[in-house]
Design an enzyme around this catalytic site. Structure first.
Site, mmCIF file in Angstrom:
data_model
loop_
_atom_site.group_PDB
_atom_site.id
_atom_site.type_symbol
_atom_site.label_atom_id
_atom_site.label_comp_id
_atom_site.label_asym_id
_atom_site.label_seq_id
_atom_site.Cartn_x
_atom_site.Cartn_y
_atom_site.Cartn_z
ATOM 1 N N ASP A 133 1.114 -1.292 0.107
ATOM 2 C CA ASP A 133 -0.031 -0.022 -0.155
ATOM 3 C C ASP A 133 0.928 1.445 0.036
ATOM 4 O O ASP A 133 1.784 1.311 1.101
ATOM 5 C CB ASP A 133 -0.968 -0.005 1.387
ATOM 6 C CG ASP A 133 -1.911 0.992 0.923
ATOM 7 O OD1 ASP A 133 -1.821 2.116 0.253
ATOM 8 O OD2 ASP A 133 -3.133 0.912 1.680
ATOM 9 N N ILE A 135 0.434 4.624 -0.068
ATOM 10 C CA ILE A 135 0.139 5.426 0.767
ATOM 11 C C ILE A 135 -0.991 5.090 1.326
ATOM 12 O O ILE A 135 -2.351 5.251 0.856
ATOM 13 C CB ILE A 135 -0.087 7.086 0.362
ATOM 14 C CG1 ILE A 135 1.237 7.388 -0.712
ATOM 15 C CG2 ILE A 135 -0.581 7.895 1.180
ATOM 16 C CD1 ILE A 135 2.328 8.054 0.267
ATOM 17 N N HIS A 226 -14.940 4.760 7.491
ATOM 18 C CA HIS A 226 -14.083 3.708 7.128
ATOM 19 C C HIS A 226 -14.377 2.484 8.348
ATOM 20 O O HIS A 226 -13.867 1.306 8.079
ATOM 21 C CB HIS A 226 -12.590 4.047 7.436
ATOM 22 C CG HIS A 226 -12.354 4.740 6.502
ATOM 23 N ND1 HIS A 226 -10.776 5.615 6.521
ATOM 24 C CD2 HIS A 226 -12.851 5.373 5.143
ATOM 25 C CE1 HIS A 226 -10.746 6.228 5.217
ATOM 26 N NE2 HIS A 226 -11.789 6.205 4.481
ATOM 27 N N SER A 250 -4.455 4.897 9.109
ATOM 28 C CA SER A 250 -3.657 4.095 8.250
ATOM 29 C C SER A 250 -3.341 2.802 9.355
ATOM 30 O O SER A 250 -3.692 2.641 10.593
ATOM 31 C CB SER A 250 -2.545 4.855 7.929
ATOM 32 O OG SER A 250 -1.735 5.289 8.954
ATOM 33 N N LYS A 253 -1.880 2.406 13.116
ATOM 34 C CA LYS A 253 -2.539 2.004 14.344
ATOM 35 C C LYS A 253 -1.983 0.498 14.671
ATOM 36 O O LYS A 253 -1.774 0.107 15.923
ATOM 37 C CB LYS A 253 -3.929 1.661 14.080
ATOM 38 C CG LYS A 253 -4.581 2.932 13.713
ATOM 39 C CD LYS A 253 -6.508 2.648 13.581
ATOM 40 C CE LYS A 253 -6.776 2.252 12.422
ATOM 41 N NZ LYS A 253 -6.352 3.078 11.042
ATOM 42 N N ARG A 267 -11.888 -2.652 13.753
ATOM 43 C CA ARG A 267 -12.282 -2.192 12.452
ATOM 44 C C ARG A 267 -13.531 -2.988 11.821
ATOM 45 O O ARG A 267 -13.538 -4.363 11.656
ATOM 46 C CB ARG A 267 -11.125 -2.422 11.502
ATOM 47 C CG ARG A 267 -11.502 -1.698 9.921
ATOM 48 C CD ARG A 267 -10.223 -2.054 9.330
ATOM 49 N NE ARG A 267 -10.507 -1.522 7.754
ATOM 50 C CZ ARG A 267 -10.373 -0.323 7.203
ATOM 51 N NH1 ARG A 267 -10.063 0.541 7.876
ATOM 52 N NH2 ARG A 267 -10.706 -0.338 5.881
ATOM 53 N N ASP A 279 -4.168 -3.528 2.867
ATOM 54 C CA ASP A 279 -4.394 -2.693 3.955
ATOM 55 C C ASP A 279 -4.101 -3.346 5.313
ATOM 56 O O ASP A 279 -4.350 -2.645 6.559
ATOM 57 C CB ASP A 279 -6.112 -2.434 3.844
ATOM 58 C CG ASP A 279 -6.321 -1.240 2.785
ATOM 59 O OD1 ASP A 279 -5.379 -0.194 2.736
ATOM 60 O OD2 ASP A 279 -7.277 -1.412 2.209
#
Length: 345
Positions: A133, A135, A226, A250, A253, A267, A279
């Site tokens: 990933d 960014i 998200h 991002s 975490k 999440r 991710d």
């Protein structure tokens, strides 16, 4: 692990996985980023980081690289994208030149497009695939807040190497209020290898060992779009967590959790959303090698062997081994209450 991959883990990633994004972020934040109607600043950063990581992998490994990554060059090959491609190429060449590790002529725009398209692998259960990933946390990047460059290595569907570069993450621990006492000292590199533990700046990391939910704090996504903040709040309340959530963009975490800044990461994306492996692949290994556990809401381990998408039950739950059983029970109870429309007590 071959010596070339050790070079990527120690030398190649240590500076190049942080500085490209950091340099692009500084350049972009000098302009009126928030007034733009499209995602072009983020696109420049994503493409530039992906091309540069692809370039470094090829140089360090001296072999053809297979990579599962977020971007491809299709939009950049359009006639109207010439200026954007030129900006990306210029930033990449400046970064390579300033770093000084490689004596190579400047990359052409076509070289950059080819580097980006090395990320076209579908992954899967066999072979070696780098997962990137470029960014992670684009909204945090635009705000000048948390983001990460996340790189993992899959071998036959298993994550065996993970690197998180978090240019804006404080070196000192983040408190339950989401703040650090030494905010000026930022920039963290986490790296993990199966069986080798997780390190940050050459120090071995360990997740928080607390068994008492009342002493635990939890991370969740900064953006409510998200992840469901309401559901996370209900779970925390049912578990007995007293501290307010620490909201952060991002995979930073995962890094913060791996060094014990908090005890839980929740999440729960919107219904129908499919998580992408880039991710979570690097972050998952960084946490598990620090002694943590990462599962879906049903307690199943995260499976990165199914291609670009994760096959999950509802969401992602991360904690230490002692808290995980009670946390998963609170998750199940809260999900059942939510499905029945029953308010959590």
């Amino acid at each position: 692990m071959p010596e070339g991959e050790e070079g990527v883990k120690w030398r190649g990633t240590q500076i190049r996985h942080g500085r490209p994004g950091e340099r692009v972020q500084k350049v972009l934040l000098q302009s009126d980023v928030h007034s733009k109607s499209d995602e072009s600043p983020v696109t420049v950063a994503d493409y530039g980081s992906q091309a540069l990581v692809s370039f470094v992998l090829e140089k360090e490994l001296h072999t053809e690289v297979t990579m599962v990554a977020e971007e491809d060059s299709a939009d950049l090959r359009n006639e109207g994208a010439t200026e954007t491609l030129e900006r990306i190429t210029k930033l990449i060449n400046e970064t390579i030149s300033n770093d000084g590790s490689y004596s190579v002529p400047p990359l052409s725009s076509e070289d950059v497009l080819i580097a980006i398209d090395r990320g076209d692998s579908e992954g899967g259960p066999s072979g070696r695939h780098w997962v990137l990933d470029p960014i992670d946390g684009t909204k945090g990047f635009v705000r000048g807040d948390q983001y990460a460059i996340a790189l993992a290595l899959l071998e036959d569907g298993k994550v065996v190497l993970g690197v998180l570069a978090c240019p804006n993450l404080p070196l000192s621990p983040i408190g339950s209020d989401g703040q650090s006492f030494l905010q000026k000292e930022v920039g963290c590199l986490f790296y993990a290898k199966v069986g080798g533990g997780t390190h940050m700046e050459h120090l071995l990391m360990h997740v928080c060992a607390t068994e008492d939910p009342a002493e635990a704090s939890f991370f969740e996504s900064f953006e409510a779009a998200h992840s469901s903040h309401d559901l996370s709040s209900a779970i925390a309340s049912k578990l007995g967590v007293r501290a307010p959530p620490v909201r952060m963009d991002s995979q930073a975490k995962y890094g913060a959790l791996a060094r014990g800044d908090g005890a839980i990461y929740l999440r729960f994306p919107r219904k129908g959303y499919r998580e992408k492996i880039w991710d979570h692949a690097a972050g998952c290994l960084v946490v598990t090698e620090a002694g943590g556990v990462a599962t879906d809401a049903a307690g199943n381990p995260l499976d990165f062997s199914k291609g670009k998408l994760l096959d999950l039950d509802t969401g992602i739950v991360v904690s230490n081994q002692k808290l995980m059983p009670s946390l998963l029970k609170a998750v199940r109870d809260s999900l059942n209450e939510a499905s029945r429309g029953t308010p959590s007590l």
